[in-house]
Design a protein around this motif. Structure first.
Motif, PDB file in Angstrom:
ATOM      1  N   THR A  94       0.843  -1.191  -0.141  1.00 56.52           N
ATOM      2  CA  THR A  94       0.027   0.012   0.022  1.00 56.52           C
ATOM      3  C   THR A  94       0.970   1.205   0.179  1.00 56.52           C
ATOM      4  OG1 THR A  94       0.029  -0.123   2.453  1.00 56.52           O
ATOM      5  CG2 THR A  94      -1.965  -1.101   0.947  1.00 56.52           C
ATOM      6  N   ALA A  95       0.466   2.212  -0.669  1.00 59.70           N
ATOM      7  CA  ALA A  95       0.850   3.630  -0.767  1.00 59.70           C
ATOM      8  C   ALA A  95      -0.308   4.674  -0.979  1.00 59.70           C
ATOM      9  CB  ALA A  95       2.005   3.752  -1.373  1.00 59.70           C
ATOM     10  N   HIS A  96      -0.200   5.819  -0.463  1.00 64.70           N
ATOM     11  CA  HIS A  96      -1.269   6.781  -0.746  1.00 64.70           C
ATOM     12  C   HIS A  96      -0.802   7.786  -2.109  1.00 64.70           C
ATOM     13  CE1 HIS A  96       0.198  10.586   1.172  1.00 64.70           C
ATOM     14  NE2 HIS A  96       0.667   9.744   2.212  1.00 64.70           N
ATOM     15  N   TRP A  97      -1.715   7.911  -2.936  1.00 69.85           N
ATOM     16  CA  TRP A  97      -1.316   8.734  -4.217  1.00 69.85           C
ATOM     17  C   TRP A  97      -1.629  10.360  -3.903  1.00 69.85           C
ATOM     18  CZ3 TRP A  97      -5.314  11.526  -5.677  1.00 69.85           C
ATOM     19  CH2 TRP A  97      -6.724  10.848  -5.577  1.00 69.85           C
ATOM     20  N   ASP A  98      -2.561  10.540  -2.920  1.00 72.93           N
ATOM     21  CA  ASP A  98      -3.153  11.886  -2.577  1.00 72.93           C
ATOM     22  C   ASP A  98      -2.072  12.653  -1.996  1.00 72.93           C
ATOM     23  OD1 ASP A  98      -4.614  12.311   0.491  1.00 72.93           O
ATOM     24  OD2 ASP A  98      -3.816  10.032  -0.311  1.00 72.93           O
ATOM     25  N   HIS A  99      -2.356  13.830  -2.008  1.00 69.60           N
ATOM     26  CA  HIS A  99      -1.686  15.026  -1.290  1.00 69.60           C
ATOM     27  C   HIS A  99      -2.779  15.995  -0.973  1.00 69.60           C
ATOM     28  CE1 HIS A  99       1.691  16.168   1.089  1.00 69.60           C
ATOM     29  NE2 HIS A  99       1.766  17.369   0.525  1.00 69.60           N
ATOM     30  N   LEU A 100      -2.262  17.124  -0.739  1.00 71.69           N
ATOM     31  CA  LEU A 100      -3.107  18.267  -0.157  1.00 71.69           C
ATOM     32  C   LEU A 100      -3.608  19.148  -1.184  1.00 71.69           C
ATOM     33  CD1 LEU A 100      -1.058  19.328   3.117  1.00 71.69           C
ATOM     34  CD2 LEU A 100      -2.882  17.778   3.028  1.00 71.69           C
ATOM     35  N   GLY A 101      -3.363  19.143  -2.420  1.00 70.24           N
ATOM     36  CA  GLY A 101      -3.866  19.977  -3.576  1.00 70.24           C
ATOM     37  C   GLY A 101      -3.292  21.563  -3.052  1.00 70.24           C
ATOM     38  N   ARG A 102      -4.033  22.420  -3.318  1.00 68.69           N
ATOM     39  CA  ARG A 102      -3.693  23.884  -2.912  1.00 68.69           C
ATOM     40  C   ARG A 102      -3.655  24.139  -1.599  1.00 68.69           C
ATOM     41  NH1 ARG A 102      -2.761  26.620  -7.688  1.00 68.69           N
ATOM     42  NH2 ARG A 102      -3.535  25.599  -9.654  1.00 68.69           N
ATOM     43  N   CYS A 103      -2.743  25.176  -1.033  1.00 65.20           N
ATOM     44  CA  CYS A 103      -2.596  25.060   0.238  1.00 65.20           C
ATOM     45  C   CYS A 103      -1.896  26.682   0.679  1.00 65.20           C
ATOM     46  CB  CYS A 103      -1.730  24.048   0.893  1.00 65.20           C
ATOM     47  SG  CYS A 103       0.005  23.900  -0.053  1.00 65.20           S
ATOM     48  N   THR A 104      -1.558  26.866   2.032  1.00 68.89           N
ATOM     49  CA  THR A 104      -1.208  28.387   2.176  1.00 68.89           C
ATOM     50  C   THR A 104       0.317  28.467   1.328  1.00 68.89           C
ATOM     51  OG1 THR A 104      -2.001  28.065   4.302  1.00 68.89           O
ATOM     52  CG2 THR A 104      -0.278  29.669   4.064  1.00 68.89           C
ATOM     53  N   PRO A 105       0.363  29.758   0.456  1.00 67.72           N
ATOM     54  CA  PRO A 105       1.201  29.655  -0.231  1.00 67.72           C
ATOM     55  C   PRO A 105       2.531  30.023   0.467  1.00 67.72           C
ATOM     56  CG  PRO A 105      -0.618  31.151  -0.713  1.00 67.72           C
ATOM     57  CD  PRO A 105      -0.797  30.555   0.341  1.00 67.72           C
ATOM     58  N   ASN A 106       3.745  29.847  -0.042  1.00 66.86           N
ATOM     59  CA  ASN A 106       4.926  30.323   0.357  1.00 66.86           C
ATOM     60  C   ASN A 106       5.394  31.412  -0.082  1.00 66.86           C
ATOM     61  OD1 ASN A 106       5.823  30.087  -2.128  1.00 66.86           O
ATOM     62  ND2 ASN A 106       7.030  28.299  -1.925  1.00 66.86           N
ATOM     63  N   GLU A 107       6.638  31.928   0.346  1.00 67.44           N
ATOM     64  CA  GLU A 107       6.847  33.372   0.494  1.00 67.44           C
ATOM     65  C   GLU A 107       6.892  33.779  -1.174  1.00 67.44           C
ATOM     66  OE1 GLU A 107      10.802  34.070   2.149  1.00 67.44           O
ATOM     67  OE2 GLU A 107       9.858  33.793   4.291  1.00 67.44           O
ATOM     68  N   GLU A 108       7.223  33.006  -2.168  1.00 62.36           N
ATOM     69  CA  GLU A 108       7.360  33.313  -3.451  1.00 62.36           C
ATOM     70  C   GLU A 108       5.767  33.103  -4.282  1.00 62.36           C
ATOM     71  OE1 GLU A 108       9.342  30.815  -2.257  1.00 62.36           O
ATOM     72  OE2 GLU A 108      10.611  32.560  -2.160  1.00 62.36           O
ATOM     73  N   GLY A 109       4.844  32.727  -3.222  1.00 62.04           N
ATOM     74  CA  GLY A 109       3.363  32.995  -3.857  1.00 62.04           C
ATOM     75  C   GLY A 109       3.054  31.392  -4.217  1.00 62.04           C
ATOM     76  N   ASP A 110       3.573  30.308  -4.352  1.00 62.83           N
ATOM     77  CA  ASP A 110       3.391  28.927  -4.637  1.00 62.83           C
ATOM     78  C   ASP A 110       2.525  28.439  -3.895  1.00 62.83           C
ATOM     79  OD1 ASP A 110       3.297  26.625  -5.780  1.00 62.83           O
ATOM     80  OD2 ASP A 110       5.299  26.090  -5.332  1.00 62.83           O
ATOM     81  N   ASP A 111       1.265  28.236  -4.158  1.00 61.73           N
ATOM     82  CA  ASP A 111       0.213  27.685  -3.453  1.00 61.73           C
ATOM     83  C   ASP A 111      -0.237  26.199  -3.566  1.00 61.73           C
ATOM     84  OD1 ASP A 111      -1.156  27.850  -5.643  1.00 61.73           O
ATOM     85  OD2 ASP A 111      -3.178  28.778  -4.821  1.00 61.73           O
ATOM     86  N   ILE A 112       0.637  25.408  -4.372  1.00 58.83           N
ATOM     87  CA  ILE A 112       0.650  24.036  -4.746  1.00 58.83           C
ATOM     88  C   ILE A 112       1.333  23.458  -3.923  1.00 58.83           C
ATOM     89  CG2 ILE A 112       0.835  22.202  -6.322  1.00 58.83           C
ATOM     90  CD1 ILE A 112       0.149  24.142  -8.726  1.00 58.83           C
ATOM     91  N   CYS A 113       0.650  22.087  -3.069  1.00 54.45           N
ATOM     92  CA  CYS A 113       1.560  21.304  -2.082  1.00 54.45           C
ATOM     93  C   CYS A 113       1.777  20.358  -2.996  1.00 54.45           C
ATOM     94  CB  CYS A 113       0.616  21.125  -0.748  1.00 54.45           C
ATOM     95  SG  CYS A 113       0.945  22.103   0.299  1.00 54.45           S
TER      96      CYS A 113
END
Length: 564
Positions: free
Chosen positions: A328-347
């Motif tokens: 087993t392993a999970h394929w999912d993650h968090l999607g879009r999240c709190t942006p970093n300092e560069e404005g990247d909001d994709i986890c």
């Protein structure tokens, strides 16, 4: 989820997993543990799949989004290319029906029946959610009862609910289990090591079985293993869970937490002292304490239903195809999240868990090229782990392959790029006879086992394998080692701390072309060896005597015509 491991310099070595004990333990247990050779493992698959799955194109792989559609299609393509077969009849997927409930308009939590009414604000003082698909939740003058650790464990002679009718009442429960403060691993509940009875999920489930209307867990940072900020953020956002199938398990109207200071005030209003009650709750024979107070609150619920997918592949066994070994392993993650300092909001979730997902395919290809094992090998990429192990739990509740015919398995949840290690970290060691398989595999690999440094945090109960374990199927949960070949434990701790502090569950968990994959491939070889050993064995490893999952496995096996 990856555990913030390696941050403790000291660690224990599991006697059950030491190389010195391997031959003796195997012989005394009467287990058939065959020698196996590790087939060639394709590092390029690991690199290419991790890069692709964690690219911005996949939008963080959140369930129910376009990122899921791309992920599922890509995994099916990769499983096919690896030489595997569809794992659900002619289909590569298992539909996982999900419900999302968003609560709003929380009334304060009010406590009546004392000299004065107590009132507590949502989020700062308490949190509560519902797993019932109702338009609103109302707890009205529900009698409060302190039930210690909220444990009913017949095999350990422990029942915090003994003689109590909880119908319509609210249980006030302590987090963790009674002996978490001990230094060693001896005790009614595993000493320092948390058992499932210590997990908040168990406490909610047991209270529901007892007929409770609501549950309030007393938050305490050390035994919970996280601060109130984690509780507040986790229980004040939309809650996702699997839709009920036939014969659903009972659920309370509300599952919640209260700050420890709030609990102290409530106990004082009842003429009780929280610290005194906590001490009494650690003793066998503890009796529940009716508090003579009532709890009330209410809030609205907005429901959304949608479907996600587990992706499943198999390599049919050559001589015992109706016996199964799970990966087993999970394929999912968090999607879009709190942006970093560069404005990247994709986890992006490169380490957590694009690496583990890629490992399913790499292992599948290696096994396929080596030829079918005696037993069927199953490769399950599950959804919604980050929402509470939902994909794994849905599969285990609705298994494609019967659990009484599932021998055991391995779970892979995030590979850190730390380089090769002299050891491997065993999470939940000493729980099952799978340890004997690990003994032999580590001896062949020239490595040793290191116990998890913080067993009181209960990490064995916090990843996808647990959905199988709690239903009786023995499962491995192994992490990369702490003692790196280059730099030792100090270097290992630094790698783990850097990831936990700077990338874990954030936009900076991204693929890096300069990663050193040598340690990952060494761990992957161990997973291959363990899976192949189980698939070529004739034995059915069980949980050790006294483990909380053994009775479930024994009952399952006793009812089976074939299998375990």
């Amino acid at each position: 989820m990856i555990r913030p491991l390696l941050l403790c310099a000291a660690s224990l070595v599991l006697a059950a997993c030491s190389n010195d004990n391997a031959t003796t333990a195997t012989a005394s247990d009467g287990l058939d543990i065959p020698d196996v050779e590790v087939a060639a493992l394709d590092q390029q698959i690991m690199i290419d799949m991790t890069r692709t799955l964690s690219s911005d194109e996949f939008e963080g792989r959140a369930p129910g989004t376009a990122g899921e559609e791309k992920t599922v299609a890509y995994l099916i393509e990769q499983f096919q290319a690896a030489g595997l077969e569809p794992g659900n009849g002619d289909s590569w997927v298992q539909e996982v029906p999900l419900v999302e409930i968003t609560a709003s308009n929380h009334a304060p939590l009010t406590i009546g029946g004392g000299e004065r009414k107590l009132s507590y604000d949502f989020a700062s003082d308490w949190v509560g959610v519902s797993y019932r698909p109702d338009g609103s939740t109302s707890i009205a003058d529900s009698e409060l009862v302190f039930v210690g650790y909220g444990i009913n464990a017949p095999e350990r002679g422990w029942n915090d609910y003994e003689g109590l009718d909880m119908t319509g009442k609210t249980a006030v429960v302590l987090v963790n289990d009674p002996d978490y403060e001990t230094e060693g691993l001896e005790g009614t509940f595993g000493g320092r090591a948390m058992t499932y009875y210590g997990r908040w999920s168990y406490k909610y489930e047991e209270a529901a079985r007892q007929g409770a209307a609501a549950v309030l867990i007393v938050h305490d940072t050390f035994p919970a293993a996280y601060g109130w900020n984690v509780v507040e953020s986790s229980w004040s956002t939309p809650q996702i869970y699997a839709q009920d199938g036939e014969n659903p398990a009972p659920v309370t109207s509300m599952n919640g937490w209260i700050q420890k200071e709030v609990a102290s005030e409530i106990m004082a209003a009842a003429g009780q002292d929280l610290e005194t009650l906590m001490t009494k709750a650690k003793q066998k024979g503890f009796k529940p304490v009716p508090l003579g107070l009532t709890a009330s609150t209410s809030y609205d619920n907005a429901k959304r239903t949608f479907s996600s997918q587990n992706v499943i592949a198999k390599l049919t066994g050559s001589s015992r195809p109706d016996e199964y070994v799970m990966h087993t392993a999970h394929w999912d993650h968090l999607g879009r999240c709190t942006p970093n300092e560069e404005g990247d909001d994709i986890c992006n979730g490169a380490v957590d868990n694009a690496t583990g997902t890629a490992a399913l395919v790499a292992l599948g290809k290696a096994h396929a090229q080596a030829g079918a094992a005696d037993r069927t090998l199953v490769f399950l990429a599950v959804t919604a782990e980050e929402s509470g192990l939902l994909g794994a739990d849905y599969y285990a509740a609705n298994p494609i392959y019967p659990l009484d015919k599932t021998v055991g398995g391995v779970n892979m949840d995030a590979f850190l790029m730390a380089g090769p290690a002299n050891d491997v970290t065993v999470v939940g060691g000493g729980k099952s006879e799978l340890d004997r398989f690990l003994d032999k595999a580590l001896e062949a690999e020239g490595r040793v086992a290191t116990a998890e440094a913080t067993p009181e945090k209960g990490y064995y109960y916090r990843s996808d394998h647990f959905a199988f374990a709690k239903r009786g199927v023995p499962m491995f949960y192994l992490d990369g080692g702490e003692d790196l070949v280059d730099g030792g434990k100090e270097a290992g701790a630094a790698v783990a701390a850097d990831y936990t502090d700077n990338r874990y569950h954030g936009p900076d968990d991204e693929f890096n072309e300069d990663w050193d994959w040598s340690g990952v491939m060494k761990d992957l070889a161990l997973f291959y060896r363990l899976g192949r050993m189980m698939a070529m064995s004739t034995s059915w490893p069980n949980w050790v005597e006294g483990d909380e999952f053994k009775a479930t496995r024994d009952e399952s096996c006793a009812a089976a015509d074939t299998g375990c």
